[in-house]
Design a protein around this motif. Structure first.
Motif, mmCIF file in Angstrom:
data_model
loop_
_atom_site.group_PDB
_atom_site.id
_atom_site.type_symbol
_atom_site.label_atom_id
_atom_site.label_comp_id
_atom_site.label_asym_id
_atom_site.label_seq_id
_atom_site.Cartn_x
_atom_site.Cartn_y
_atom_site.Cartn_z
ATOM 1 N N CYS A 1 8.910 1.035 -1.602
ATOM 2 C CA CYS A 1 8.927 2.120 -0.619
ATOM 3 C C CYS A 1 10.353 2.572 -0.294
ATOM 4 N N MET B 1 7.223 3.312 5.538
ATOM 5 C CA MET B 1 6.417 2.281 4.888
ATOM 6 C C MET B 1 7.269 1.061 4.549
ATOM 7 N N MET C 1 -0.362 6.440 8.588
ATOM 8 C CA MET C 1 0.754 5.714 9.195
ATOM 9 C C MET C 1 0.551 5.567 10.703
ATOM 10 N N MET D 1 0.809 2.538 0.165
ATOM 11 C CA MET D 1 -0.114 2.670 1.291
ATOM 12 C C MET D 1 -1.411 1.919 1.027
ATOM 13 N N MET E 1 -0.723 -1.673 1.619
ATOM 14 C CA MET E 1 -0.625 -1.961 3.057
ATOM 15 C C MET E 1 -1.992 -1.990 3.708
#
Length: 187
Positions: free
Chosen positions: A15, A47, A98, A180, A183
């Motif tokens: 990231c 991120m 986010m 993403m 995550m």
């Protein structure tokens, strides 16, 4: 994150490098590249900050609210830009994700836990929907990346500056979508 911190550091590196490249794209000669590069750099660096393993740096509890506010503002901006369609819709989903991740982290039982390992047996519906979206985007974007690189052909690569290359912008979006997705799955 439970166990080794290596996946968190790898995600951080992916990231951060992506954010740095997107920041450099703000100097592109192509207007569309410049217009989206700043938002993509914010996503990449945000991120990266969220991916730092909790054992190394546990942010204060208020930091998650600050992240939610920053990405909430980015979501409003992306929503305004999404009126024209295109990949601005993807920015809208990304910034919204986010905000969601920051909200989840702020509500996590452990203030030092980056990845909100709650007591729930399965992922919440929002996490599942976002994971499905980003998995689909990774597959779609990866499939688009190969033809974009092949379309440039042999000798034209030297004529196009690296910050203006379309396939690098696609690779940037692909790597952030993979980040993403990782995550969301580690949540």
């Amino acid at each position: 994150m439970h166990g080794s911190a290596s996946p968190g550091w790898l995600l951080f590196a992916l990231c951060a490098v992506t954010g740095a490249y997107c920041l450099l794209r703000t100097r592109s000669a192509v207007e569309e590249q410049r217009r989206t590069a700043g938002a993509e750099a914010l996503m990449g660096f945000g991120m990266a900050a969220m991916a730092v393993p909790a054992a190394v740096m546990a942010p204060p509890h208020w930091a998650w609210g600050a992240w939610a506010a920053v990405f909430g503002a980015a979501t409003v901006r992306a929503g305004w830009a999404a009126r024209s369609g295109g990949h601005h819709l993807h920015h809208l989903v990304g910034t919204g994700a986010m905000v969601y991740m920051a909200a989840v982290m702020s509500l996590a039982p452990s203030a030092s836990g980056h990845h909100g390992h709650g007591a729930a047996a399965g992922p919440p519906a929002v996490t599942g929907l976002l994971a499905l979206y980003f998995a689909g985007y990774v597959l779609w974007s990866g499939a688009r990346l190969v033809p974009a690189a092949a379309a440039l052909g042999g000798d034209t690569r030297g004529a196009v500056p690296w910050r203006d290359r379309v396939e690098l912008a696609h690779a940037c979006r692909l790597s952030m979508a993979m980040g993403m997705l990782a995550m969301l799955l580690m949540r």
